[in-house]
Design a protein around this motif. Structure first.
Motif, PDB file in Angstrom:
ATOM      1  N   ALA A  21       1.419 -42.134 -33.513  1.00 50.47           N
ATOM      2  CA  ALA A  21       2.385 -43.200 -33.272  1.00 50.47           C
ATOM      3  C   ALA A  21       1.944 -44.096 -32.132  1.00 50.47           C
ATOM      4  O   ALA A  21       2.173 -45.289 -32.129  1.00 50.47           O
ATOM      5  N   SER A  22       1.258 -43.511 -31.132  1.00 47.87           N
ATOM      6  CA  SER A  22       0.888 -44.303 -29.965  1.00 47.87           C
ATOM      7  C   SER A  22      -0.202 -45.319 -30.269  1.00 47.87           C
ATOM      8  O   SER A  22      -0.524 -46.168 -29.447  1.00 47.87           O
ATOM      9  N   ALA A  23      -0.792 -45.255 -31.466  1.00 47.43           N
ATOM     10  CA  ALA A  23      -1.816 -46.218 -31.849  1.00 47.43           C
ATOM     11  C   ALA A  23      -1.224 -47.512 -32.375  1.00 47.43           C
ATOM     12  O   ALA A  23      -1.940 -48.401 -32.782  1.00 47.43           O
ATOM     13  N   HIS A  24       0.093 -47.569 -32.422  1.00 47.92           N
ATOM     14  CA  HIS A  24       0.758 -48.787 -32.891  1.00 47.92           C
ATOM     15  C   HIS A  24       0.261 -49.981 -32.073  1.00 47.92           C
ATOM     16  O   HIS A  24       0.037 -49.872 -30.858  1.00 47.92           O
ATOM     17  N   PRO A  25       0.058 -51.153 -32.689  1.00 46.35           N
ATOM     18  CA  PRO A  25      -0.499 -52.291 -31.963  1.00 46.35           C
ATOM     19  C   PRO A  25       0.320 -52.724 -30.763  1.00 46.35           C
ATOM     20  O   PRO A  25      -0.205 -53.354 -29.849  1.00 46.35           O
ATOM     21  N   TRP A  26       1.643 -52.436 -30.761  1.00 47.29           N
ATOM     22  CA  TRP A  26       2.456 -52.835 -29.612  1.00 47.29           C
ATOM     23  C   TRP A  26       2.510 -51.737 -28.545  1.00 47.29           C
ATOM     24  O   TRP A  26       3.157 -51.879 -27.523  1.00 47.29           O
ATOM     25  N   ALA A  27       1.900 -50.611 -28.779  1.00 43.13           N
ATOM     26  CA  ALA A  27       2.061 -49.478 -27.878  1.00 43.13           C
ATOM     27  C   ALA A  27       1.496 -49.777 -26.490  1.00 43.13           C
ATOM     28  O   ALA A  27       0.493 -50.451 -26.318  1.00 43.13           O
ATOM     29  N   ALA A  28       2.165 -49.226 -25.459  1.00 43.15           N
ATOM     30  CA  ALA A  28       1.653 -49.300 -24.094  1.00 43.15           C
ATOM     31  C   ALA A  28       0.513 -48.292 -23.961  1.00 43.15           C
ATOM     32  O   ALA A  28       0.262 -47.491 -24.853  1.00 43.15           O
ATOM     33  N   LEU A  29      -0.158 -48.293 -22.813  1.00 45.96           N
ATOM     34  CA  LEU A  29      -1.293 -47.407 -22.627  1.00 45.96           C
ATOM     35  C   LEU A  29      -0.869 -45.950 -22.593  1.00 45.96           C
ATOM     36  O   LEU A  29      -1.567 -45.075 -23.085  1.00 45.96           O
ATOM     37  N   LYS A  61      14.745 -57.273 -37.364  1.00 45.43           N
ATOM     38  CA  LYS A  61      14.398 -55.890 -37.052  1.00 45.43           C
ATOM     39  C   LYS A  61      13.063 -55.938 -36.327  1.00 45.43           C
ATOM     40  O   LYS A  61      12.010 -56.106 -36.947  1.00 45.43           O
ATOM     41  N   ILE A  62      13.130 -55.836 -35.000  1.00 42.55           N
ATOM     42  CA  ILE A  62      11.941 -56.044 -34.171  1.00 42.55           C
ATOM     43  C   ILE A  62      11.541 -54.740 -33.480  1.00 42.55           C
ATOM     44  O   ILE A  62      12.344 -54.124 -32.782  1.00 42.55           O
ATOM     45  N   GLU A  63      10.310 -54.320 -33.717  1.00 43.91           N
ATOM     46  CA  GLU A  63       9.775 -53.178 -32.974  1.00 43.91           C
ATOM     47  C   GLU A  63       9.452 -53.677 -31.568  1.00 43.91           C
ATOM     48  O   GLU A  63       8.550 -54.494 -31.387  1.00 43.91           O
ATOM     49  N   TRP A  64      10.246 -53.206 -30.585  1.00 39.18           N
ATOM     50  CA  TRP A  64      10.194 -53.808 -29.252  1.00 39.18           C
ATOM     51  C   TRP A  64       8.778 -53.759 -28.684  1.00 39.18           C
ATOM     52  O   TRP A  64       8.184 -52.694 -28.522  1.00 39.18           O
ATOM     53  N   PRO A  65       8.194 -54.945 -28.399  1.00 36.55           N
ATOM     54  CA  PRO A  65       6.802 -55.017 -27.943  1.00 36.55           C
ATOM     55  C   PRO A  65       6.530 -54.145 -26.721  1.00 36.55           C
ATOM     56  O   PRO A  65       7.232 -54.215 -25.706  1.00 36.55           O
ATOM     57  N   GLY A  66       5.509 -53.308 -26.821  1.00 37.45           N
ATOM     58  CA  GLY A  66       5.106 -52.448 -25.719  1.00 37.45           C
ATOM     59  C   GLY A  66       5.856 -51.143 -25.641  1.00 37.45           C
ATOM     60  O   GLY A  66       5.386 -50.175 -25.036  1.00 37.45           O
ATOM     61  N   LEU A  67       7.041 -51.081 -26.246  1.00 34.84           N
ATOM     62  CA  LEU A  67       7.877 -49.873 -26.167  1.00 34.84           C
ATOM     63  C   LEU A  67       7.779 -49.056 -27.456  1.00 34.84           C
ATOM     64  O   LEU A  67       7.627 -47.835 -27.407  1.00 34.84           O
ATOM     65  N   TYR A  68       7.858 -49.761 -28.588  1.00 32.13           N
ATOM     66  CA  TYR A  68       7.790 -49.056 -29.876  1.00 32.13           C
ATOM     67  C   TYR A  68       6.386 -48.477 -30.062  1.00 32.13           C
ATOM     68  O   TYR A  68       5.381 -49.162 -29.910  1.00 32.13           O
ATOM     69  N   GLY A  69       6.343 -47.217 -30.410  1.00 31.15           N
ATOM     70  CA  GLY A  69       5.057 -46.536 -30.579  1.00 31.15           C
ATOM     71  C   GLY A  69       4.629 -45.802 -29.331  1.00 31.15           C
ATOM     72  O   GLY A  69       3.841 -44.857 -29.408  1.00 31.15           O
ATOM     73  N   ALA A  70       5.156 -46.226 -28.169  1.00 30.26           N
ATOM     74  CA  ALA A  70       4.857 -45.521 -26.919  1.00 30.26           C
ATOM     75  C   ALA A  70       6.009 -44.587 -26.546  1.00 30.26           C
ATOM     76  O   ALA A  70       5.800 -43.548 -25.931  1.00 30.26           O
ATOM     77  N   ALA A 124       9.683 -39.665 -30.208  1.00 31.64           N
ATOM     78  CA  ALA A 124      10.682 -38.637 -30.475  1.00 31.64           C
ATOM     79  C   ALA A 124      10.039 -37.276 -30.255  1.00 31.64           C
ATOM     80  O   ALA A 124       8.810 -37.167 -30.140  1.00 31.64           O
ATOM     81  N   PRO A 125      10.848 -36.197 -30.167  1.00 33.34           N
ATOM     82  CA  PRO A 125      10.275 -34.861 -29.929  1.00 33.34           C
ATOM     83  C   PRO A 125       9.207 -34.453 -30.942  1.00 33.34           C
ATOM     84  O   PRO A 125       8.302 -33.686 -30.605  1.00 33.34           O
ATOM     85  N   ASP A 126       9.285 -34.968 -32.188  1.00 38.49           N
ATOM     86  CA  ASP A 126       8.282 -34.595 -33.193  1.00 38.49           C
ATOM     87  C   ASP A 126       7.023 -35.447 -33.126  1.00 38.49           C
ATOM     88  O   ASP A 126       6.117 -35.316 -33.956  1.00 38.49           O
ATOM     89  N   GLY A 127       6.943 -36.344 -32.143  1.00 39.98           N
ATOM     90  CA  GLY A 127       5.758 -37.170 -31.965  1.00 39.98           C
ATOM     91  C   GLY A 127       5.781 -38.493 -32.685  1.00 39.98           C
ATOM     92  O   GLY A 127       4.862 -39.310 -32.530  1.00 39.98           O
ATOM     93  N   SER A 128       6.826 -38.751 -33.455  1.00 41.15           N
ATOM     94  CA  SER A 128       6.942 -40.031 -34.157  1.00 41.15           C
ATOM     95  C   SER A 128       7.526 -41.094 -33.235  1.00 41.15           C
ATOM     96  O   SER A 128       8.103 -40.788 -32.185  1.00 41.15           O
ATOM     97  N   ALA A 129       7.352 -42.343 -33.617  1.00 41.80           N
ATOM     98  CA  ALA A 129       7.901 -43.439 -32.817  1.00 41.80           C
ATOM     99  C   ALA A 129       9.427 -43.373 -32.818  1.00 41.80           C
ATOM    100  O   ALA A 129      10.065 -43.201 -33.859  1.00 41.80           O
ATOM    101  N   ALA A 130      10.037 -43.488 -31.632  1.00 42.41           N
ATOM    102  CA  ALA A 130      11.492 -43.396 -31.511  1.00 42.41           C
ATOM    103  C   ALA A 130      12.175 -44.607 -32.140  1.00 42.41           C
ATOM    104  O   ALA A 130      11.800 -45.750 -31.876  1.00 42.41           O
ATOM    105  N   ASP A 131      13.173 -44.357 -32.974  1.00 35.89           N
ATOM    106  CA  ASP A 131      13.900 -45.444 -33.638  1.00 35.89           C
ATOM    107  C   ASP A 131      14.655 -46.312 -32.635  1.00 35.89           C
ATOM    108  O   ASP A 131      14.938 -47.477 -32.915  1.00 35.89           O
ATOM    109  N   SER A 132      15.003 -45.745 -31.468  1.00 39.19           N
ATOM    110  CA  SER A 132      15.787 -46.512 -30.496  1.00 39.19           C
ATOM    111  C   SER A 132      15.010 -47.698 -29.939  1.00 39.19           C
ATOM    112  O   SER A 132      15.602 -48.615 -29.363  1.00 39.19           O
ATOM    113  N   ALA A 133      13.686 -47.702 -30.122  1.00 43.10           N
ATOM    114  CA  ALA A 133      12.877 -48.818 -29.630  1.00 43.10           C
ATOM    115  C   ALA A 133      12.786 -49.955 -30.640  1.00 43.10           C
ATOM    116  O   ALA A 133      11.978 -50.869 -30.480  1.00 43.10           O
ATOM    117  N   VAL A 134      13.603 -49.901 -31.692  1.00 44.61           N
ATOM    118  CA  VAL A 134      13.672 -50.981 -32.678  1.00 44.61           C
ATOM    119  C   VAL A 134      14.933 -51.791 -32.430  1.00 44.61           C
ATOM    120  O   VAL A 134      16.048 -51.252 -32.460  1.00 44.61           O
TER     121      VAL A 134
END
Length: 558
Positions: free
Chosen positions: A2-10, A339-348, A351-361
């Motif tokens: 999930a952290s490889a998402h293009p908007w993900a932070a470092l 429906k915007i995946e919040w830049p820099g937050l989504y993917g970083a 969730a506990p299972d390692g997936s991108a948290a829905d709350s960052a949308v």
């Protein structure tokens, strides 16, 4: 990953409820620090709600970074998402609702609506006071909220002849039952957006709690105005008005547009009172005869034009919910939803299972948003009032635009405050502070349902806003419910319903009431007079919610 998402932070981040020394209790207690700072600044240091919220937001960011291990950039991005959500849709809906109300004021049609309420009651001051405080106040709460119902109806009751403090207490008590669905049900919409629970489901449960208050509030208002004599002589119309208001709240919250619950309930309660008075004559002592008589110039046409905005908004919202066969209006309105995946937050934020948290949308209804529908309704009202204008009832597009600008200007502090509170809420939620608190409180087990409304009561009593109370505690209630095995929707609804009676003792409302009746500085006197009613109604709600969490009354829930 999930952290490889293009908007993900470092750096990626997963909230941990045992972040502080491996202890849930320690993490939860640290997570309470922002709320403690907020209440301390507001109640002890006597700072404004905006300043208190800013202090709490800074504290939440410090706790998130140094206590929970959240990267600084993710904490700031979380705050920015909350800020935008606080502006759109939350304050968009509130500002649009108040602008809609202002259109009736600048066109002078509001005065006819006020006269209509004042003229009803066969000359009985107590009936007029009940209808103005309860039905008209509920209508104002539905559209304006934020203290407007208390200020306007208090002045109206004084014009009827009620002593200042009695008028203030009466309108404060009346401004309880409608609060959960106030300002187009923005407290419920906010709770739904924060928790992910459909707001329609929360509204349906609230519609099985707050109507219990609505059923008896008119009787209480008669007691406040004229003691036991008023109740004894006028209980039939009070009971009928309260029963119809409560039934309309129940029906509309679950089967129509929940945003219109208070509009429908207020108009239905008033209509049935008018109808009943055609066949039933009250016993009116000389000392309770109203000095306000029917306005001979108040023609049916003028009454219709005064009520028209509220009828029109019911039609517009009803059409927006319409589904008949192949005709699906909500789906058509949803074509422009964001429906915007919040830049820099989504993917970083994970969730506990390692997936991108829905709350960052970030999600926003553009066309179907209540704010948009109110603006459309306001434009139509402006057009109709312009076509029917005369020297007594002016209306132009320029007047409507000026009213809009004035509304935004007057609301600027409230806008900033709510946006800041939502930023605080997002930081606490996404850093894991709220989850830690909720998980810790869930140790109380099933008994937590008994305490649940008290959190909403506390939040609204302190902030003066059921919306802010839900922003602070809705996710906490959801988490506690999930961990304790209690229906989360029930607890989120309980937070909203508890806030209803917290409004009665909020310093903001007390100050508005004291100012409106021309007795500034009487807030402590008013608090002593209304605190007992607030606590008694809270106790009723606590018992109701507890029983609804058990098989005893679980059948009440949808």
């Amino acid at each position: 990953m999930a952290s490889a998402h293009p908007w993900a932070a470092l750096a990626a981040y997963t909230p941990d409820v045992h972040a502080v020394g491996g202890s849930l209790a320690g993490t939860a207690l640290l997570g309470l620090a922002p709320l403690g700072v907020f209440f301390l600044l507001l109640m002890v240091v006597k700072r404004s709600a905006l300043q208190s919220a800013l202090g709490a937001l800074i504290t939440a960011l410090l706790v998130a970074v140094f206590g929970m291990g959240m990267p600084v950039d993710l904490g700031l991005l979380s705050a920015s998402q909350g800020l935008v959500f606080g502006l759109f849709p939350v304050m968009l809906i509130v500002v649009a609702a108040i602008w809609f109300y202002e259109l009736t004021v600048v066109s002078n049609r509001f005065e006819d609506l006020r006269r209509s309420f004042s003229a009803v009651g066969r000359g009985d001051l107590r009936i007029q006071a009940m209808l103005i405080a309860f039905c008209f106040g509920g209508l104002l709460e539905a559209l304006a909220g934020f203290g407007a119902p208390v200020a306007i109806t208090a002045a109206m009751l004084m014009a009827l002849g009620l002593p200042p403090l009695r008028a203030a207490v009466t309108v404060l008590v009346a401004n309880t039952a409608p609060v959960a669905f106030g300002a187009m049900a923005i407290p419920i919409t906010t709770a739904g957006n924060l928790t992910g629970i459909p707001p329609e489901e929360i509204a349906a449960v609230v519609g099985r709690q707050s109507p219990l208050l609505a059923l008896f509030v008119p009787l209480l208002l008669l007691f406040l105005v004229d003691g036991l004599r008023g109740v004894r002589q006028l209980w039939p119309i009070a009971l009928v008005t309260g029963a119809v208001f409560a039934a309309a709240q129940f029906w509309c919250s679950a089967h129509f547009a929940y945003e219109l619950t208070d509009v429908v309930a207020a108009l239905a309660g008033f209509a049935v009172a008018v109808l009943m008075l055609r066949f039933w004559r009250p016993t009116t002592p000389d000392d309770q005869r109203s000095q306000v008589e029917a306005d001979q110039q108040l023609t049916p046409r003028r009454v219709l034009l005064a009520v028209l905005p509220y009828l029109l908004v019911i039609v517009i919202f009803g059409l927006a919910k319409l589904k008949i066969g192949a005709l699906d209006v909500p789906a058509a309105l949803g074509i422009w939803n964001l429906k915007i995946e919040w830049p820099g937050l989504y993917g970083a934020l994970l969730a506990p299972d390692g997936s991108a948290a829905d709350s960052a949308v970030y999600k926003l209804e553009v066309l179907g948003n209540p704010g948009t529908l109110l603006i459309v309704s306001g434009v139509l009202v402006t057009l109709i009032y312009r076509l029917t204008r005369d020297e007594h009832f002016p209306m132009t597009a320029g007047m409507a635009a000026t009213a809009a600008g004035r509304t935004v200007k007057n609301m600027r502090v409230a806008i900033a405050t709510v946006a800041t509170v939502l930023s605080l809420s997002y930081v606490m939620n996404q850093s894991g502070q709220t989850v830690a608190i909720g998980t810790w409180l869930a140790a109380a087990g099933g008994i937590f349902a008994l305490l649940s409304p008290s959190l909403g009561w506390l939040g609204t009593a302190v902030t003066g806003s059921d919306t802010s109370a839900n922003a602070l505690f809705a996710t906490l209630q959801q988490t506690a419910g999930q961990k304790a095995g209690i229906d989360p929707t029930l607890l989120v609804a309980a937070n909203t319903s508890g806030g209803v009676v917290g409004k009665l003792v909020s310093p903001q409302n007390l100050t508005i009431a004291a100012t409106a009746v021309g007795v500034p500085g009487s807030e402590r006197v008013l608090l002593r007079k209304v605190a007992g009613y607030s606590l008694a109604m809270l106790a009723v709600l606590c018992v109701l919610v507890y029983l609804q969490s058990l098989p005893v009354l679980s059948w009440m829930l949808p």
